[in-house]
Write an enzyme that holds these catalytic residues in place. Structure first.
Site: not given
Length: 324
Positions: A39, A64, A168, A201, A205, A235
């Protein structure tokens, strides 16, 4: 919002729209973290396509990150720079922010970098549980340190600069049970509080939304601060979560569609401040966030986070860009 069936319905029926062709970002500098893929990269591509003059990619390992040419293909005149920032490391974040302070202009910041660890891991660089370290503490410190150049730009150009924090819809699916303890953030470092699968997680958020709301209360109008839900996308975020990756492959939006949500939040909604933006529309955050308990949690997390920074990442003027 917040129910599984509502989430599923939106995933299957709503398709994020690209920025209107009329959006002109010429002369602007945009900074996006977590921009080497997914994203974040898609947001950079779209900002470039709309004329952003300078795009700074904040990435963990610049060696990278080989995306400069793809961004310049959208805008050959864009100055594309790749800067190192390790969001596990307070020292790296401070170095990154010091570099940003030297910019002549900083109009748009999208704090997109994050992790989703479904197993308990303690950060070797920061010392805190990994999701908490990267998603909350790293994002919060960077948001404070970038306020200086953002405010300077807003005052110079006569229009608010933009700071967007990526959260989120998952924040609907958790309540901060540890808020009643004497030290919530310290409690989150205990393995016993980690929960299972995506519990931690999801909680980080929620911390993103609480932090954004309190930060927006403490910053004057020369910076617009909002949080965005980019939707459930395919993703690299799911690389360590097999079931999440499989589900994303079934119903997830593309990374480009998630990128549209990020750029929409960072360039549109000019009269919204302290807002939660989802499906490219300002919506109400979770009932917990709006409750009295949630408001108390918001202030408590703010105070504990500032106290932690004063101990572990001391900066003499950390709060100098807040309201007095």
């Amino acid at each position: 919002m917040g129910s599984f069936w509502g989430f599923l319905y939106r995933q299957l029926t709503f398709k994020p729209r690209p920025l209107p062709a009329t959006v002109d970002l010429q002369g602007m500098t945009a900074l996006v973290t977590g921009a080497n893929g997914g994203l974040g990269l898609e947001a950079c591509l779209e900002l470039a396509a709309h004329g952003a003059s300078r795009i700074i990619l904040g990435v963990r390992d610049p060696s990278k990150c080989d995306v400069t040419k793809s961004i310049q293909a959208k805008n050959p005149n864009a100055d594309v720079q790749v800067w190192q920032v390790e969001q596990e490391s307070f020292a790296s974040i401070k170095e990154f922010a010091d570099r940003a302070a030297s910019l002549d202009t900083l109009d748009i910041v999208i704090l997109n970098a994050g992790v989703k660890s479904v197993e308990y891991v303690k950060s070797t660089k920061g010392g805190h549980e990994l999701n908490t370290q990267v998603n909350h503490l790293g994002t919060a410190l960077l948001s404070l340190l970038l306020l200086g150049p953002l405010r300077k730009t807003g005052a110079t150009v006569g229009a608010p600069a933009r700071l967007t924090i990526v959260s989120s819809e998952n924040h609907f699916w958790v309540k901060l049970k540890e808020i009643k303890g004497p030290d919530t953030l310290a409690h989150l470092d205990d393995k016993e509080t980690f929960g299972k699968d995506m519990d931690r997680y999801n909680l980080t958020k929620l911390l993103n939304v609480l932090w954004m709301r309190e930060l927006s209360n403490r910053v004057s109008g020369d910076v617009i601060i909002n949080a965005v839900n980019p939707g459930f996308c395919r993703s690299g975020l799911h690389r360590g979560h097999a079931s999440g990756a499989s589900f994303a492959n079934m119903i997830g939006w593309t990374a480009a569609q998630g990128g549209h949500c990020l750029t929409d939040a960072a360039t549109q909604h000019p009269r919204d401040h302290g807002a939660y933006i989802s499906e490219q529309t300002v919506k109400s955050p979770s009932p917990f966030v709006l409750s009295k308990e949630g408001q108390n949690a918001q202030v408590k997390i703010w105070n504990e986070t500032i106290e932690l920074f004063e101990r572990e990442a001391p900066v003499s003027d950390l709060l100098s860009n807040l309201k007095t």
